[in-house]
Design a protein around this motif. Structure first.
Motif, short mmCIF file in Angstrom:
data_model
loop_
_atom_site.label_atom_id
_atom_site.label_comp_id
_atom_site.label_asym_id
_atom_site.label_seq_id
_atom_site.Cartn_x
_atom_site.Cartn_y
_atom_site.Cartn_z
N VAL A 26 16.51 23.03 -58.52
CA VAL A 26 16.21 24.09 -57.56
C VAL A 26 15.67 25.27 -58.35
O VAL A 26 16.23 25.65 -59.38
N GLU A 27 14.56 25.83 -57.87
CA GLU A 27 13.91 26.93 -58.57
C GLU A 27 13.78 28.12 -57.62
O GLU A 27 13.64 27.94 -56.42
N GLN A 28 13.80 29.30 -58.18
CA GLN A 28 13.57 30.51 -57.40
C GLN A 28 12.22 31.07 -57.79
O GLN A 28 11.96 31.31 -58.97
N GLY A 29 11.34 31.23 -56.79
CA GLY A 29 9.98 31.67 -57.07
C GLY A 29 9.13 30.50 -57.53
O GLY A 29 9.52 29.34 -57.44
N PHE A 30 7.94 30.82 -58.03
CA PHE A 30 6.98 29.79 -58.44
C PHE A 30 7.15 29.48 -59.93
O PHE A 30 6.42 29.97 -60.77
N GLU A 31 8.13 28.64 -60.26
CA GLU A 31 8.40 28.29 -61.65
C GLU A 31 7.60 27.08 -62.11
O GLU A 31 7.36 26.93 -63.30
N PHE A 61 13.39 29.86 -52.43
CA PHE A 61 13.82 28.76 -53.30
C PHE A 61 12.97 27.53 -53.01
O PHE A 61 12.53 27.31 -51.89
N TRP A 62 12.78 26.73 -54.06
CA TRP A 62 11.97 25.52 -53.99
C TRP A 62 12.74 24.39 -54.65
O TRP A 62 13.55 24.62 -55.54
N TYR A 63 12.46 23.17 -54.22
CA TYR A 63 13.04 21.99 -54.86
C TYR A 63 11.95 21.33 -55.67
O TYR A 63 10.86 21.03 -55.15
N ASN A 64 12.19 21.09 -56.93
CA ASN A 64 11.22 20.45 -57.81
C ASN A 64 11.43 18.94 -57.73
O ASN A 64 12.46 18.43 -58.16
N PRO A 70 9.06 26.46 -48.89
CA PRO A 70 10.19 27.22 -49.42
C PRO A 70 11.44 27.08 -48.54
O PRO A 70 11.37 26.69 -47.38
N PHE A 71 12.55 27.42 -49.14
CA PHE A 71 13.83 27.46 -48.46
C PHE A 71 14.42 28.85 -48.64
O PHE A 71 14.18 29.52 -49.64
#
Length: 62
Positions: free
Chosen positions: A18-23, A9-12, A32-33
């Protein structure tokens, strides 16, 4: 993208999502988290790290 990267997971920083993968582009993401919950607290974590580093620098006389 590997399976592991799709599960992280990533924070934009631009949108606050919150995004999962490279969105989104890498310049907008922090992570990543391991979990969505951790990513949702990204700003809190960044602020805490920044305060700790500033305190460490002050203690070192920088």
């Amino acid at each position: 993208m590997s399976e592991d990267e799709r599960e992280q997971f990533w924070y934009n920083m631009r949108t606050g999502a919150v995004e999962q993968g490279f969105e989104s582009p890498s310049v907008d993401r922090v992570g990543p988290f391991a979990t969505r919950e951790e990513a949702s607290r990204a700003l809190e974590k960044l602020r805490a790290n920044s305060a700790k580093w500033a305190a460490d620098d002050a203690a070192d006389g920088r």
